[in-house]
Each structure stands twice: as structure tokens, then as C-alpha cells.
Design a protein around this motif. Structure first.
Motif, PDB file in Angstrom:
ATOM      1  N   ILE A  42       0.990  -1.161  -0.114  1.00 52.66           N
ATOM      2  CA  ILE A  42       0.115  -0.029  -0.128  1.00 52.66           C
ATOM      3  C   ILE A  42       0.888   1.375  -0.021  1.00 52.66           C
ATOM      4  N   ALA A  43       0.890   1.989  -0.903  1.00 51.43           N
ATOM      5  CA  ALA A  43       1.764   3.280  -1.061  1.00 51.43           C
ATOM      6  C   ALA A  43       1.111   4.320  -0.326  1.00 51.43           C
ATOM      7  N   VAL A  44       1.580   4.999   0.852  1.00 55.84           N
ATOM      8  CA  VAL A  44       0.665   5.824   1.434  1.00 55.84           C
ATOM      9  C   VAL A  44       1.914   7.084   1.703  1.00 55.84           C
ATOM     10  N   GLN A  45       1.101   8.294   1.706  1.00 54.80           N
ATOM     11  CA  GLN A  45       1.916   9.592   1.713  1.00 54.80           C
ATOM     12  C   GLN A  45       1.495  10.466   2.804  1.00 54.80           C
ATOM     13  N   PHE A  46       2.326  11.083   3.519  1.00 54.28           N
ATOM     14  CA  PHE A  46       1.821  12.197   4.627  1.00 54.28           C
ATOM     15  C   PHE A  46       1.650  13.341   3.885  1.00 54.28           C
ATOM     16  N   LEU A  47       0.573  14.032   4.462  1.00 52.77           N
ATOM     17  CA  LEU A  47      -0.038  15.313   3.715  1.00 52.77           C
ATOM     18  C   LEU A  47       0.241  16.285   4.811  1.00 52.77           C
ATOM     19  N   GLY A  48       0.305  17.660   4.667  1.00 56.73           N
ATOM     20  CA  GLY A  48       0.146  18.814   5.576  1.00 56.73           C
ATOM     21  C   GLY A  48       1.347  18.745   6.748  1.00 56.73           C
ATOM     22  N   ASN A  49       0.992  19.085   7.911  1.00 63.23           N
ATOM     23  CA  ASN A  49       2.037  19.380   9.044  1.00 63.23           C
ATOM     24  C   ASN A  49       2.596  17.976   9.371  1.00 63.23           C
ATOM     25  N   ALA A  50       1.798  16.853   9.338  1.00 59.89           N
ATOM     26  CA  ALA A  50       2.420  15.421   9.683  1.00 59.89           C
ATOM     27  C   ALA A  50       3.593  15.397   9.020  1.00 59.89           C
ATOM     28  N   ALA A  51       3.597  15.725   7.536  1.00 59.21           N
ATOM     29  CA  ALA A  51       4.641  15.395   6.549  1.00 59.21           C
ATOM     30  C   ALA A  51       6.169  15.930   7.068  1.00 59.21           C
ATOM     31  N   SER A  52       5.842  17.206   8.070  1.00 62.43           N
ATOM     32  CA  SER A  52       7.509  17.523   8.190  1.00 62.43           C
ATOM     33  C   SER A  52       8.031  16.953   9.603  1.00 62.43           C
ATOM     34  N   ASP A  53       7.186  16.563  10.389  1.00 62.60           N
ATOM     35  CA  ASP A  53       7.654  16.030  11.898  1.00 62.60           C
ATOM     36  C   ASP A  53       8.046  14.730  11.725  1.00 62.60           C
ATOM     37  N   PRO A  54       9.466  14.305  11.793  1.00 64.44           N
ATOM     38  CA  PRO A  54      10.041  12.974  11.852  1.00 64.44           C
ATOM     39  C   PRO A  54       9.298  12.118  12.998  1.00 64.44           C
ATOM     40  N   GLY A  55       9.017  12.804  14.158  1.00 68.20           N
ATOM     41  CA  GLY A  55       8.460  12.000  15.394  1.00 68.20           C
ATOM     42  C   GLY A  55       6.984  11.912  15.069  1.00 68.20           C
ATOM     43  N   THR A  56       6.291  12.656  14.540  1.00 69.61           N
ATOM     44  CA  THR A  56       4.986  12.137  14.335  1.00 69.61           C
ATOM     45  C   THR A  56       4.600  11.040  13.411  1.00 69.61           C
ATOM     46  N   ARG A  57       5.721  11.292  12.190  1.00 65.92           N
ATOM     47  CA  ARG A  57       5.622  10.349  11.195  1.00 65.92           C
ATOM     48  C   ARG A  57       5.990   8.775  11.675  1.00 65.92           C
ATOM     49  N   THR A  58       6.963   8.678  12.644  1.00 59.93           N
ATOM     50  CA  THR A  58       7.321   7.476  13.222  1.00 59.93           C
ATOM     51  C   THR A  58       5.839   7.121  14.028  1.00 59.93           C
ATOM     52  N   ASN A  59       5.277   7.641  14.864  1.00 60.10           N
ATOM     53  CA  ASN A  59       4.165   7.439  15.576  1.00 60.10           C
ATOM     54  C   ASN A  59       3.074   6.873  14.826  1.00 60.10           C
ATOM     55  N   VAL A  60       2.778   7.719  13.572  1.00 59.99           N
ATOM     56  CA  VAL A  60       1.753   7.241  12.773  1.00 59.99           C
ATOM     57  C   VAL A  60       2.295   5.980  12.112  1.00 59.99           C
ATOM     58  N   VAL A  61       3.215   5.878  11.743  1.00 56.83           N
ATOM     59  CA  VAL A  61       3.636   4.561  10.956  1.00 56.83           C
ATOM     60  C   VAL A  61       3.587   3.390  11.806  1.00 56.83           C
ATOM     61  N   GLU A  62       3.837   3.608  13.038  1.00 57.46           N
ATOM     62  CA  GLU A  62       3.587   2.391  14.025  1.00 57.46           C
ATOM     63  C   GLU A  62       2.254   2.009  14.370  1.00 57.46           C
ATOM     64  N   GLU A  63       1.596   3.020  14.256  1.00 58.64           N
ATOM     65  CA  GLU A  63       0.061   2.856  14.589  1.00 58.64           C
ATOM     66  C   GLU A  63      -0.526   2.082  13.344  1.00 58.64           C
ATOM     67  N   ILE A  64      -0.090   2.636  12.236  1.00 60.33           N
ATOM     68  CA  ILE A  64      -0.643   1.713  11.094  1.00 60.33           C
ATOM     69  C   ILE A  64      -0.334   0.242  11.168  1.00 60.33           C
ATOM     70  N   THR A  65       1.101   0.062  11.318  1.00 59.42           N
ATOM     71  CA  THR A  65       1.632  -1.253  11.498  1.00 59.42           C
ATOM     72  C   THR A  65       0.847  -2.161  12.238  1.00 59.42           C
ATOM     73  N   ALA A  66       0.460  -1.585  13.655  1.00 61.57           N
ATOM     74  CA  ALA A  66      -0.261  -2.177  14.636  1.00 61.57           C
ATOM     75  C   ALA A  66      -1.766  -2.568  14.224  1.00 61.57           C
ATOM     76  N   ARG A  67      -2.364  -1.492  13.435  1.00 59.94           N
ATOM     77  CA  ARG A  67      -3.595  -1.742  13.061  1.00 59.94           C
ATOM     78  C   ARG A  67      -3.786  -2.830  12.040  1.00 59.94           C
ATOM     79  N   VAL A  68      -2.749  -2.626  11.105  1.00 60.94           N
ATOM     80  CA  VAL A  68      -2.910  -3.641   9.906  1.00 60.94           C
ATOM     81  C   VAL A  68      -2.680  -5.073  10.492  1.00 60.94           C
ATOM     82  N   ARG A  69      -1.665  -5.158  11.452  1.00 57.92           N
ATOM     83  CA  ARG A  69      -1.358  -6.383  11.727  1.00 57.92           C
ATOM     84  C   ARG A  69      -2.766  -7.133  12.544  1.00 57.92           C
ATOM     85  N   ALA A  70      -3.286  -6.150  13.072  1.00 51.13           N
ATOM     86  CA  ALA A  70      -4.516  -6.674  14.003  1.00 51.13           C
ATOM     87  C   ALA A  70      -5.605  -7.358  12.801  1.00 51.13           C
TER      88      ALA A  70
END
Lengths: 879, 116
Positions: A531-559
Motif C-alpha cells: 500500500i503506497a502511502v503519503q503524509f500530507l500537511g504538517n504531519a509530513a514535516s515532523d519525523p516524530g509524528t511520522r514514526t508514531n503514525v507509521v507504528e500505529e498503521i503497522t499495529a492496526r494492519v497487523r490486527a
């Protein structure tokens, strides 16, 4: 109101009449008659069109009525009549020629567009590509560019070029059109449009002031295709705002539909300090127009001097770096693949034409000998040898001209289909279509067909011996020794060419089969969805937020039910053309003599824990990424065997450190593991592959990434999309596909080659079978008397059958030997073209020879049966 | 009538003769369109415009006919019209042709009637 003739037709008629004395008279008369014409509107149109043909054309040709029956025109008329009387012969001949010339013209159309046509830019032979290169570069010609700093230094100091321009490609989410979508973008200097001679359809092009750092507005120029597809060709687009990756830009112009950019991308923004990259990012594509009167060598010498000066001034970033000048055309062609592939296509198509011509020559010769009496009568009535020859060749000329005309139409149709179906995949500078070169080629082919198919039979007809021929009766009339030998040679060459094409086709099919198995890639692409995904807006610029969101996605998809494995990788890596091909500098730590400028292509990719397990990339030493390799923790990296060998030759890489200078700058990284080498393209299966460095995605997350997963059972696309959006509603999913689908892009190339080759070989085989059948049938017809006598003298039917088959054996042997030699040569050429068809494999060649032998047997069956059934009494009574 | 000498031009062809005769018959009214109608009515053969116009041009080249140009009219879309006349040379060639044919015909009437 009085009716007036259709303007178009009247114009055509006037053009035909040119400045003849009666021009006004004729046009006026026809106007008067048209006005009083009582036909319906359509009928009147038809009537006028008829007048254009009957009145206008003779003026155009300058001879009415055509009375020169004795000249070429007379011969052509006679040939037309004679062809109309033998519809079967005409149909077979025309079909052979149309196929032969059509296939060739279509093939040439493609090759012409890529290899021979000048680039669609003004003074294209003075356009050159400039790039930096480093002698220690390990990617070996993986493409070179220049940094913004270098470009600006060159632009200020270079004197051999009239202008320099730079561009760099990227991708952006565009918003403001019909839909929010991801498009390829290009950051360009204003001078690029000038150098490539671009024009706008509306608005303006970019301006040098747009590149200045403090420029108040962010201008964007749209390509014609984007304007049409995303903005519905809105003529009021200029001045409107669109957002690119969340930043507002103002549309200042739309490029003309004639302009095709040299690279990918149809949305153009100014190249500035912000998007030009770091001093070590050498990814700019620099193009220049050489000044009149200067040579490429002079330019190269000047670049050498400038590079040395720059290296002296900036040793930290430019030490050891030089500059290279090469024609832009070469760069563009290099990106497309080896031109030999094009020549191979031409060769294969040429072989089909030769087979078709050989066929035509056989049946024309057979017909010619049947008509020898006709020629003899003409000669007896006083026709010169030249006259008889001319008449005999007129038929071939007529046939070949029709074949050539239809061939060009086929080429046109094929190019239209290719344009429509594959146009989006072709680089914009490639323009298919009919030009003078293509027409010339078709005319040349037509002429060649006339020579091959017409001159030999015509020559035989003109050499006819009057007394012998006139005295001879039907069944006893045998062709001369030369004619028979010529005929056998033609069929032998058909077998040879047919065999070559068949061998190449089978090798291509095997290659396709091998490639489509997706084995030996170093990883297991089957069963992986991305699944090709892209951050938009403010979330795109902050690496910390990115990491959290990506971990969240991983957990949800795994479930989700049915998901067995989930991992993340840097944007669209697998199954695409890799990430940018521009090299990154890798600095190796702790070495007494650090090779600070060693370069690997940016095939280093960021991946999450679980990535190697999901992709089934084998771990050779050390460990792979773990969940505790997080942002903020010590930087770690995994290298593949190839990178380990390049960066630490003969040494254990575990525990060593390195640093990759690129935009994700992840600091010093410690090597924790070595994994197997992978290749992305199935065409490279089993090869060494590029050096790769894997970093932890969570430590330096990019704005765009792929969620990779393996599933058991059904997981719907909708549920995946929903799960991603539940993690963050602002994420944009730009595509869901299996890795196999992504890899299909490469395989489609092999499939096209295999399909085209198989088609050509099939065609060649049918034509060859017809040729063999024609030769043997004809041989039986002309040897009826001999067969009759043999039978009368006690020969058996079986012996007669063998007699026919024996005639074929030397032809088959000769054709096979020549064909095998040719296949070997073709395979060498194909191998050189990077098609890796496998040098003529003995097993394949065995199959091919067996197939050709079967073909010969099938084609010989009927004539042999006929010879066996000859009734000697009937034959000898006729004599 | 004196026999034609070798210095005379070749006889006009069959279609040329027909056109010359039609021009003479139409007198002041010999235009392209009317000529075609006259030929179709009198000679009973359909005449293609292409053949007629080319023949007219060819005979002008041989100086058998000449023409005067009339003012263009709106009905003709601003195109002028040519009015054809037979020149003295055209007349001479017609006469010569007729003389030759007459001499050939002499004494054959009975034969032809018998055959018929």
C-alpha cells in the motif's frame, strides 16, 4: 438560393487544373451545372466528386486520354488485367507482400522514432548533457548528475556553451484540479525552456527571477497533458492556485501540446535553493546548447579546467570530481536500452519480408514459366527482349506498389495503436508517425520486393528460347536448369530464415517464462501486497509524528484478520525502478584512510523491523532490525553482501560504521547484520545486483512509504484503506497493488518481445510451408512426363513419392545449416543487446529443427501423394 | 476540290471532327456546356467533360479553334466563359478530311448496301 458546389471539392478541382487555359471555363461550367443539378444534396456531391476525378485528375497527370498503350502505362494496364484474371495468385502475392512490407514498415516506424529521428528540439545536434563523475564511483555508469553548486559555477564561468539549464525530477501531491493525485514534477531553471525551444499554449513560461530566493510567488507551469487531464483544458487556469505537497503555487502558463520534455514530469516549478539539493547531492540533470563553431572536445577541455578549479576551491565536496560532456541524444537513448534491440527487431522483420519475397518469387516464377509460351509468342511477333522483360516486371511492380501502400497504412495504424495504448509509457520526446524517412523506407522495401520477386522471373521470361518453347507441350515443359536451381535456392533460404525466426522466438518465450517465474531475485515477491502511502500537511514535516503514525498503521494492519506479516519500506521501492538513481556519498567510519568520496547508488533503503523476514531476504550474519531500534536510539544499518564487499573488502563489516549523505541524513550508523543480495528487476534475476544499505525506517522516516503485507485468505482493499485512514485521516493512499503487479512492468517488456517474435515466427512458418508446397507441387507438375515414363518403365508409386521427397532433402539440409548459423549470430546479437536470450541452446535448436522437419513433411505430403498417383497412360498419351 | 498535299496538317481525329462540327452548328452559342449537350444529342454518344475540355485545349494548340472570353458572372462563381470559334485552319482541315473520306467512299455505296 442557388446551390453551389462543395468548397473543398471545388478547391481540389482548381488545384488539379492549376493554371491551364480552360481552368476558369471548367470551374464556371461545373458551377452552372451544379446549380441546375436535380440530384439530392448527397447525389450532387457525389456527382461533383466524380467530376473532380474525371476532369481534374487527367489535368494533374497531364495526359488524357491515356493512349500510350505501348509504354510503361500500357504494361501496367495489361498487368492489372492479367492480375484480375488470376485472383488466387493475386491474393496470395498481395497477402505475402502486405504482410512482409507492413510488418517491416511498422517495425521501422518504431525504430525510426527512437533511433533515427532527430530530437524534437531546435538545433538538437548542439544539445549536450553535462554531468559530474568520480573515478571511484562504484555503481558503474548508474547515471550522473551535477549539484546545484556545480551547475551555478559552470553557468557563470563556461564559455563554450550558449546556455546551460538544469532540472531535477520529483513527485508531489497536486491539489486544485479534478482530483487529488500524485504527479511527477520537475524543478527547472527558466533557461531550460529556452534551450529546448518550448512554447506556451497560454500564459507565460518560467522567468529567471522566479528562481531568486525571495521570490514572492511560487509559479508553476503545467504541461499540456496535465492541463487536459486534471484541469479539463480550462482556459482560465492562468492565475489560479494549485497546491503541490501542501504548498500553494500559482499557475502562470500551460505548455504547448507540441512540447515533449526530455525526462519524466509534466508539472514544472522553478529550481531554487530549496529544491536544488545539498552540495553533495549530484542529482541535477544539466543540459546545454553548444555555441556555434565550438566542438564537443573544446567543451570537454573547458569543463576539465573548470572542475579542477572548483575542486581546488571546494576540496571538501569536490575533490576528485570531474565533468563529462556527452550528446543529449546519447543520454536519452542510453536510458531506453541498447539500440541493438531495435536493429534485431528490424532484422527479424526483414527476415519475414525475405521469406515473403521468396514465396512471391517462387509463385511468380512458376506462373512465369507457365506463361513462357505467352512470352515466346510476343518475342516471335517481334517484341524485343527488353519489352518482354518490362512486361514481366510490370506485374510485380503493380503488386509491390499496392503492398507498399497498404504496408504504410498498417504502419500508421500500428503507430496509432501504440501511441494510444503505450503512449504514456514512452518518453515524451519520442514521436511516432509517418515521415519522409519512413516513406523512403517503404518505397525502398517495395523496390526491393520488385527486384527479388520480379526481376528473376522476368529475367527467365525474357531469356525464353522460341523454338523449344513453342514446340513444347504442357506436361513435358520443364523449367531450365537455372530456373529450377534458383527456385530451390529461394525455398532453401525460406527454411533458413524461418528456422532463425523460430529459434529466436522460442528463446524469447523461454526468457519470458524464466522472467515471469520471479525466481532468483534474492527475495520472494509473490504474495506480497504493497500500500503506497503519503503524509500530507504538517504531519509530513515532523519525523516524530511520522514514526508514531507509521507504528500505529503497522499495529492496526497487523490486527486485521488474515494478515500474517507487516513491514514498512521507504517509498515505492520494490517493483519500481528503485529510488532515485543518483549516487549518494557513503563515508566509512574508523578507517585510517577514509575513502570519503566512495559512491554507491542510492539503493540504500529504509525498512522497518520484520522487513527481511517478510521479503524472505536471508540473513547471513549478525541480526536484522528489532523493534527497539527506534528513533533516538543508536543508529544501525544492515548491508547486503555486495555492499559489504565494496565498502569493507576482505573485512567483517559487523560493528563497523558508515554514514550516508542524503536528505534523510541519519548520522553515523553501526552495521548490525549482513543479508543476501537482491535484484529488483526480474530481468536481472540471478545477477550480482547493486550494493544496498538498509536503514531503520523509524529512525529517519520519509514522507512517503509502502506498507508491505502478506496475507492468508481474503483481505479486501476497502478494509486496508479504512485501516490506514483510521490511523490518520490525512494520509493519502496513492496505490494498492501486489509486488507482482509492480514487477509486471519489466515482464511486460519481455512479454512484448516474446509475443512479437512468436508472431513473426508463426508468420514466417506459414509462408515457408506455402513456399515448400508451391515448390514441390510445381516440381511435380513440370515433371509429370518424367514420372509417367518412370512409372511406365516399372517404377513404383512409392518410388515416385520418394523421388519428390528426395528433392526436398538437400534443400532442407542447406536451409537448416544456414539457419542454425544465422540463429547463432542472432543470439549473439540479442545477447549483446542485453536481451540475454541464452546463446543458441542446443535443446531449443533441436526442437526448432524437428519443427521445421515436420513442417517440410506436412508441406510435402500432398505433392508426394500426387506424384504417386500419376497415371502413366494419360500422361504419355498427351505427349 | 484539290487533293490535300503532304504539307497539310494531319487530319483531325474522329472526336476532334465531331467537336469542330458541333462548334460550327452552334455558331455563336458554342460554350463548353452547350457543346457537350450538342454532341450528346446529335452524335448520340456520352461525352466526358474531361475528354471534351482536353480536346478543346489540344485543338487550340493545333490552331483549329480559337475563343473569346466573356465577362465573369455570379452564377459562374466569378469564373469567365469561353466562346469557341473554328479558325480558317480548322475549316481547312475539316474540308480536307471530308474530301478524303468522300473519295474513299466513292463507289462503295453498293458494296456496303450488299453487306448490310
Amino acid at each position: 438560393m442557388k446551390r453551389t458546389p462543395p468548397r473543398v471539392l471545388e478547391w481540389i478541382l482548381a488545384r488539379c487544373l492549376r493554371d491551364s487555359v480552360g481552368r476558369q471555363d471548367i470551374l464556371g461550367d461545373l458551377r452552372e451545372e451544379y446549380a441546375t443539378c436535380r440530384r439530392s444534396r448527397v447525389g450532387a456531391w457525389g456527382w461533383y466528386a466524380m467530376q473532380v476525378v474525371t476532369v481534374g485528375l487527367p489535368y494533374l497527370w497531364g495526359g488524357w486520354p491515356l493512349r500510350r498503350e505501348a509504354g510503361w502505362i500500357g504494361d501496367v494496364r495489361l498487368a492489372l488485367r492479367s492480375l484480375a484474371r488470376s485472383p488466387v495468385y493475386t491474393a496470395v502475392a498481395l497477402l505475402s507482400l502486405i504482410l512482409g512490407i507492413g510488418v517491416n514498415t511498422a517495425a521501422f516506424n518504431l525504430v525510426n522514432a527512437v533511433l533515427f529521428r532527430p530530437l524534437p528540439y531546435p538545433a538538437q545536434d548542439r544539445l549536450f548533457d553535462l554531468g559530474e563523475f568520480h573515478p571511484e564511483e562504484v555503481c558503474g555508469g548508474c547515471g550522473y548528475g551535477a549539484s546545484l553548486e556545480t551547475y551555478r559555477y559552470w553557468r557563470t564561468n563556461i564559455t563554450t556553451f550558449a546556455g546551460l539549464a538544469a532540472s531535477t525530477g520529483g513527485e508531489a501531491i497536486i491539489d486544485g484540479g479534478r482530483e487529488r493525485t500524485r504527479v511527477p514534477t520537475v524543478a527547472v531553471t527558466a533557461s531550460l525552456f529556452d534551450i529546448l525551444g518550448a512554447q506556451t499554449a497560454i500564459g507565460r513560461l518560467l522567468d529567471p527571477t522566479d528562481e531568486l530566493p525571495g521570490s514572492p510567488m511560487r509559479p508553476v507551469v503545467l504541461g499540456h497533458a496535465t492541463w487536459r487531464s486534471l484541469f479539463g483544458s480550462d482556459s482560465g487556469i492562468v492565475g489560479r492556485s494549485v497546491t503541490l505537497d501542501g504548498t500553494v503555487h500559482t499557475v502562470v502558463g500551460v505548455l504547448s501540446s507540441q512540447f515533449g520534455f526530455i525526462g519524466r514530469g509534466d508539472v514544472f516549478v522553478p529550481l531554487t535553493d530549496d529544491n536544488g539539493g545539498t552540495p553533495t547531492d549530484r542529482s541535477l540533470w544539466v543540459v546545454g546548447r553548444l555555441k556555434d563553431g565550438t566542438s564537443a572536445n573544446q567543451a570537454q577541455r573547458e569543463l576539465d579546467v573548470l572542475s579542477a578549479r572548483l575542486a581546488a576551491a571546494r576540496p571538501d565536496t569536490h575533490d576528485g570530481w570531474g565533468g563529462v560532456v556527452q550528446p543529449l541524444r546519447d543520454t536519452l537513448l542510453h536510458d531506453l536500452g541498447d539500440p541493438l534491440a531495435g536493429y534485431m527487431l528490424l532484422l527479424a522483420a526483414g527476415a519475414v519480408l525475405l521469406i515473403a519475397c521468396a514465396n512471391l518469387a517462387s509463385i511468380t516464377a512458376a506462373r512465369g514459366i507457365e506463361r513462357t509460351r505467352d512470352a515466346a509468342v510476343r518475342a516471335a511477333l517481334g517484341a524485343s527482349r527488353g519489352r518482354v522483360f518490362r512486361f514481366a516486371i510490370a506485374e510485380s511492380l503493380v503488386l509491390a506498389s499496392i503492398g507498399g501502400g497498404v504496408g504504410i497504412a498498417i504502419a500508421y495504424g500500428v503507430s496509432a495503436i501504440i501511441d494510444q495504448r503505450f503512449g504514456a509509457f514512452l518518453p515524451p520526446w519520442i514521436q511516432l508517425g509517418i515521415d519522409a524517412r519512413l516513406l523512403g523506407f517503404a518505397v525502398l522495401l517495395t523496390g526491393l520486393s520488385v527486384v527479388i520477386a520480379g526481376v528473376l522471373p522476368a529475367h527467365l521470361a525474357a531469356r525464353v528460347d522460341l523454338t523449344l518453347t513453342l514446340r513444347a507441350a504442357g506436361p513435358s515443359m520443364t523449367p531450365g536448369r537455372h530456373a529450377a536451381a534458383g527456385h530451390r535456392l529461394l525455398v532453401g533460404s525460406q527454411i533458413a530464415f524461418g528456422l532463425m525466426l523460430l529459434a529466436t522466438a522460442l528463446l524469447s518465450l523461454r526468457q519470458y517464462h524464466r522472467v515471469s517465474r520471479l525466481d532468483n531475485l534474492g527475495y520472494e515477491p509473490r504474495g506480497v501486497t504493497a500500500i503506497a502511502v503519503q503524509f500530507l500537511g504538517n504531519a509530513a514535516s515532523d519525523p516524530g509524528t511520522r514514526t508514531n503514525v507509521v507504528e500505529e498503521i503497522t499495529a492496526r494492519v497487523r490486527a486485521l484478520p488474515g494478515i500474517t506479516d507487516v513491514a514498512i519500506e521507504q517509498e515505492r521501492f520494490l517493483g519500481t525502478f528503485g529510488s532515485s538513481a543518483s549516487p549518494s556519498i557513503v563515508r566509512v567510519g574508523g578507517r585510517p584512510d577514509p575513502i570519503s568520496n566512495a559512491v554507491v547508488p542510492r539503493h540504500g533503503i529504509a525498512a522497518s523491523p520484520g522487513y527481511f523476514e517478510l521479503m524472505r531476504i536471508p540473513l547471513l550474519r549478525g541480526r536484522t532490525f528489532r523493534p527497539d531500534d527506534r528513533r533516538g536510539g543508536p543508529g544501525v544499518a544492515v548491508v547486503d553482501e555486495r555492499a559489504a564487499g565494496v565498502l569493507w573488502p576482505g573485512d567483517d563489516p559487523l560493528g563497523k560504521t558508515l554514514r550516508i549523505d542524503d536528505e534523510l541524513d541519519s548520522g553515523w550508523l553501526t552495521i548490525i547484520g549482513v543479508v543476501g543480495t537482491t535484484v529488483i528487476s526480474p530481468l536481472q534475476a540471478g545477477r550480482t545486483g547493486h550494493p544496498r544499505i538498509y536503514t531503520v525506517f523509524g529512525q529517519s522516516p520519509s514522507a512517503a512509504f509502502d506498507v508491505l503485507l502478506r496475507t492468508e485468505g481474503n483481505v479486501t482493499r476497502e478494509s486496508l484503506l479504512r485501516t490506514v485512514h483510521e490511523a490518520d485521516a490525512n494520509l493519502l493512499v496513492t496505490g494498492v497493488s501486489t509486488v507482482e503487479q509492480r514487477l509486471a512492468l519489466w515482464i511486460s517488456g519481455a512479454a512484448i518481445i516474446a509475443g512479437v517474435m512468436a508472431g513473426l515466427a508463426g508468420l514466417a512458418l506459414v509462408l515457408t510451408a506455402v513456399g515448400i508446397y508451391g515448390l514441390l507441387s510445381y516440381s511435380v507438375s513440370t515433371h509429370l512426363r518424367e514420372i509417367g515414363i518412370r512409372l511406365a518403365l516399372g517404377g513404383t508409386s512409392r518410388a515416385m513419392r520418394n523421388l519428390v521427397i528426395r528433392r526436398l532433402v538437400p534443400i532442407f539440409a542447406l536451409g537448416t545449416v544456414a539457419g542454425l548459423g544465422g540463429s547463432w549470430a542472432l543470439a549473439q546479437l540479442g545477447g549483446a543487446a542485453g536481451m540475454r536470450l541464452g546463446a543458441a541452446d542446443p535443446a531449443i535448436l533441436g526442437v526448432v529443427v524437428a519443427l521445421i522437419a515436420t513442417l517440410c513433411a506436412v508441406a510435402a505430403a500432398r505433392p508426394a501423394r500426387r506424384a504417386a498417383r500419376v497415371d502413366p497412360i494419360t500422361i504419355l498419351r498427351e505427349d | 476540290m484539290p487533293a490535300p498535299t503532304r504539307s497539310d496538317r494531319a487530319f483531325p481525329g474522329e472526336f476532334e471532327q465531331m467537336v469542330l462540327l458541333a462548334i460550327l452548328r452552334l455558331r455563336e452559342d458554342a460554350y463548353g456546356m452547350t457543346l457537350r449537350q450538342e454532341l450528346e444529342e446529335r452524335a448520340g454518344r456520352s461525352v466526358s467533360r474531361g475528354a471534351l475540355y482536353r480536346t478543346l485545349d489540344r485543338m487550340a494548340g493545333k490552331k483549329y479553334i480559337t475563343w473569346s472570353v466573356e465577362e465573369p458572372t455570379a452564377e459562374r462563381g466569378g469564373h469567365h466563359r469561353r466562346r469557341f470559334r473554328v479558325t480558317p485552319l480548322g475549316m481547312a482541315s475539316l474540308r480536307a478530311s471530308r474530301g478524303a473520306l468522300m473519295r474513299l467512299w466513292e463507289g462503295l455505296e453498293l458494296v456496303l448496301e450488299e453487306r448490310a
